[in-house]
Structure formats: C-alpha cells, structure tokens
Design a protein around this motif. Sequence first.
Motif, PDB file in Angstrom:
ATOM      1  N   GLN A 116      15.360  21.277 -21.772  1.00  0.00           N
ATOM      2  CA  GLN A 116      15.535  20.058 -22.563  1.00  0.00           C
ATOM      3  C   GLN A 116      16.994  19.620 -22.541  1.00  0.00           C
ATOM      4  O   GLN A 116      17.302  18.424 -22.463  1.00  0.00           O
ATOM      5  CB  GLN A 116      15.069  20.288 -23.998  1.00  0.00           C
ATOM      6  CG  GLN A 116      13.562  20.401 -24.131  1.00  0.00           C
ATOM      7  CD  GLN A 116      13.141  20.647 -25.568  1.00  0.00           C
ATOM      8  OE1 GLN A 116      13.803  21.383 -26.295  1.00  0.00           O
ATOM      9  NE2 GLN A 116      12.036  20.049 -25.971  1.00  0.00           N
ATOM     10  N   LEU A 117      17.894  20.594 -22.633  1.00  0.00           N
ATOM     11  CA  LEU A 117      19.318  20.272 -22.572  1.00  0.00           C
ATOM     12  C   LEU A 117      19.691  19.703 -21.207  1.00  0.00           C
ATOM     13  O   LEU A 117      20.453  18.733 -21.104  1.00  0.00           O
ATOM     14  CB  LEU A 117      20.152  21.525 -22.867  1.00  0.00           C
ATOM     15  CG  LEU A 117      21.679  21.346 -22.831  1.00  0.00           C
ATOM     16  CD1 LEU A 117      22.109  20.297 -23.841  1.00  0.00           C
ATOM     17  CD2 LEU A 117      22.376  22.669 -23.092  1.00  0.00           C
ATOM     18  N   ILE A 118      19.129  20.302 -20.142  1.00  0.00           N
ATOM     19  CA  ILE A 118      19.381  19.792 -18.789  1.00  0.00           C
ATOM     20  C   ILE A 118      18.853  18.360 -18.654  1.00  0.00           C
ATOM     21  O   ILE A 118      19.523  17.478 -18.105  1.00  0.00           O
ATOM     22  CB  ILE A 118      18.703  20.709 -17.743  1.00  0.00           C
ATOM     23  CG1 ILE A 118      19.418  22.071 -17.710  1.00  0.00           C
ATOM     24  CG2 ILE A 118      18.723  20.057 -16.359  1.00  0.00           C
ATOM     25  CD1 ILE A 118      18.731  23.084 -16.817  1.00  0.00           C
ATOM     26  N   ALA A 119      17.666  18.119 -19.197  1.00  0.00           N
ATOM     27  CA  ALA A 119      17.085  16.774 -19.152  1.00  0.00           C
ATOM     28  C   ALA A 119      17.971  15.787 -19.902  1.00  0.00           C
ATOM     29  O   ALA A 119      18.182  14.649 -19.453  1.00  0.00           O
ATOM     30  CB  ALA A 119      15.683  16.791 -19.750  1.00  0.00           C
ATOM     31  N   PHE A 120      18.485  16.219 -21.034  1.00  0.00           N
ATOM     32  CA  PHE A 120      19.369  15.365 -21.828  1.00  0.00           C
ATOM     33  C   PHE A 120      20.593  14.958 -21.011  1.00  0.00           C
ATOM     34  O   PHE A 120      20.972  13.781 -20.965  1.00  0.00           O
ATOM     35  CB  PHE A 120      19.796  16.121 -23.088  1.00  0.00           C
ATOM     36  CG  PHE A 120      20.901  15.459 -23.854  1.00  0.00           C
ATOM     37  CD1 PHE A 120      20.644  14.394 -24.698  1.00  0.00           C
ATOM     38  CD2 PHE A 120      22.209  15.909 -23.731  1.00  0.00           C
ATOM     39  CE1 PHE A 120      21.666  13.781 -25.399  1.00  0.00           C
ATOM     40  CE2 PHE A 120      23.237  15.313 -24.423  1.00  0.00           C
ATOM     41  CZ  PHE A 120      22.960  14.238 -25.273  1.00  0.00           C
ATOM     42  N   LEU A 121      21.226  15.914 -20.341  1.00  0.00           N
ATOM     43  CA  LEU A 121      22.417  15.633 -19.550  1.00  0.00           C
ATOM     44  C   LEU A 121      22.111  14.712 -18.368  1.00  0.00           C
ATOM     45  O   LEU A 121      22.897  13.820 -18.042  1.00  0.00           O
ATOM     46  CB  LEU A 121      23.034  16.941 -19.052  1.00  0.00           C
ATOM     47  CG  LEU A 121      23.591  17.863 -20.146  1.00  0.00           C
ATOM     48  CD1 LEU A 121      24.075  19.172 -19.540  1.00  0.00           C
ATOM     49  CD2 LEU A 121      24.714  17.179 -20.909  1.00  0.00           C
ATOM     50  N   ILE A 122      20.960  14.922 -17.736  1.00  0.00           N
ATOM     51  CA  ILE A 122      20.570  14.069 -16.612  1.00  0.00           C
ATOM     52  C   ILE A 122      20.362  12.632 -17.073  1.00  0.00           C
ATOM     53  O   ILE A 122      20.808  11.672 -16.428  1.00  0.00           O
ATOM     54  CB  ILE A 122      19.285  14.611 -15.939  1.00  0.00           C
ATOM     55  CG1 ILE A 122      19.584  15.934 -15.228  1.00  0.00           C
ATOM     56  CG2 ILE A 122      18.717  13.593 -14.943  1.00  0.00           C
ATOM     57  CD1 ILE A 122      18.353  16.594 -14.633  1.00  0.00           C
ATOM     58  N   ILE A 123      19.705  12.464 -18.211  1.00  0.00           N
ATOM     59  CA  ILE A 123      19.457  11.122 -18.741  1.00  0.00           C
ATOM     60  C   ILE A 123      20.774  10.435 -19.075  1.00  0.00           C
ATOM     61  O   ILE A 123      20.986   9.252 -18.759  1.00  0.00           O
ATOM     62  CB  ILE A 123      18.543  11.193 -19.982  1.00  0.00           C
ATOM     63  CG1 ILE A 123      17.133  11.609 -19.559  1.00  0.00           C
ATOM     64  CG2 ILE A 123      18.502   9.850 -20.698  1.00  0.00           C
ATOM     65  CD1 ILE A 123      16.202  11.870 -20.721  1.00  0.00           C
TER      66      ILE A 123
END
Length: 307
Positions: A116-123
């Motif tokens: 979820q944290l990785i997804a947040f950074l990508i977004i």
Amino acid sequence: MWLMYAILAAVSFGMRGISYHWTSQQGFDRNLLLCGAFTMGAVVNLIAAIATGSAWGAASLVGILMGLFSLGGNAGMFKGFAVGKASLVAILTALPSVVVVIVAYLLWGEKLHTMQLIAFLIIICGVLLVRYSNDLSLRNLQGAQWGLLAMLMFAFNDLSGKWSTMIGAELFPSMFFLFTTGAICFGLWWLADLRKSRMQASELAAAVEVSGKSAAVDKAAAGIVPSRLRTFLIGMAVGTTNTVGMFFIITAFDLGKAGLVSAVAALNVIIILIYTRFVVKESFSRTELAGIILAFAGIVIMRLFGT
C-alpha cells in the motif's frame, strides 16, 4: 461481494464525472444544477426508506456530515472541469483512496501494508508528473486547485460513509440526510448568487438609461423561468449517477475495508479519461501520459496488494 459493489460505484462515479464535464461546458448554473442533482438523491432515498421500512435512528444523522463533504467534493469537481484541464482534474479526483487508506489506518487500525505504501508513492509520482508536464498552463493550475479540493472532500466523504456503517446507520435514511443537506446548501448558494446578480443589475439599470430598456428587461425575464427549470431538471437527471454511486459505495464499505473500497472506486478515472481522450479530443503530452500511467499503476497495485 464488496468488490462488485465497488466496481459498480466506480462506473457510476465515472458517468457522474462525464456528466459534470459536459454540463460545465454548456453554461448551466452550477449551484442550481447541483441542487437538482442532490434533490433527486433525496427523493429517491426517501422513497426507498419508506418502501423498505428503514429505521430513522440518530446514527442516520451522520448523513448530514457526509452531505457537507459531498457538497465540497461535487462543487470542486464541477468547478475544476469548468476552468481546468479535464484529465488533470480527473486524476486528482482519483486520489481520495490514498487519503482514506492513511486516515483509516490512523483511526481504525486498518493496516497500511508495504505494498500500500509502494502504491501510494507510485500514485504521488504519477500526479507530480502530470502536475509538472510541459503543457500545464496557469489555467490548468487553477483546475488543479479545485481538483485537490474535490480530492480531499471526497476522501472525507468516503471516511464518513465507512463510519456510518460502523455505527449501524441505516443506508437509505443516511443517504436521505446526505442528499438533503447538499440540496439545501446548493439551493441557498444559488439564491445568494441570484440576489447578488439582481443587485448588480439594479445598480447598472440605475446608472444607465436606455430607451425601451424596460420592455427589453421584461422580455429577458420571461425566458428566465424555463431556463432555470431546464437547469434544475437536467441536474436531477445527472443526480441519478451520484445517487446510484453512493448506494453502491456505502454498501461496499459495509462489506470491505475502507481503503480498498475507495481505491477500487477511484478507478472511475479510467472512464473519465477515455471520455476526455476520444470525445473531448484532449491530447496528452508524453510526460503527462507517463504520469497518468503511473497513477493507474498505483491504484491497481493498491487494489491487488492492499490486503
């Protein structure tokens, strides 16, 4: 089961975004149109509450809070589409899920896992690329500001919707209060603007004397009522998308985690961007396209690895 409802919410909200973009380009009065949209929601949910025998408990009053956040989100989205670049506003209104994931973790302990944290950074990286694309003008920055407001308001609206399910609020009464609050606020906003415009018109009429002006004013006034009625009725038609979308997303919140539901519902941006590309004929620069792809990837990752 929550996934199906969340996907249906995404489709409904995508159609809402398309409707807002189209109406914002037609010169309709925003506040009167959105008053009609929320009135439709209030009527539909009142009928549904009565038909199903829903209990009107105190918990349902959380719908008022939801209505205020929805008011801010819908107004921000409509204004963003009116003054800014549709694709940029669409991307920003896809990001409430990021806020929801973080706040839900802080408030209710819905864990923020590594993916979820990785997804947040990508977004966030995707949005920054869109934000700093070469063809982004001052006009589009203004749209971004409204899109950011819509993002935050929709995030808090999602969180309020999740909270309503946690405290046992009945669906239809809660949604009735949500849409009634929005309808009243937009109606009062429209009346305030109408009063202001009338005062300005009176001052102008007093300052300028034109032969035959009175007849011209009367003729113009005769066309005001049908125009207002048409705007209100079109708003009610547009409101069906918002009403259906809220029904699906609140049902999904009752069955799934707030962050995951909000992330899936955020996929409505795909529908909006397809519309802006093939109907509005809005072109994307390479940097902007890369940002859009990253934002999509982040949302998909959050969906796939959010558990």
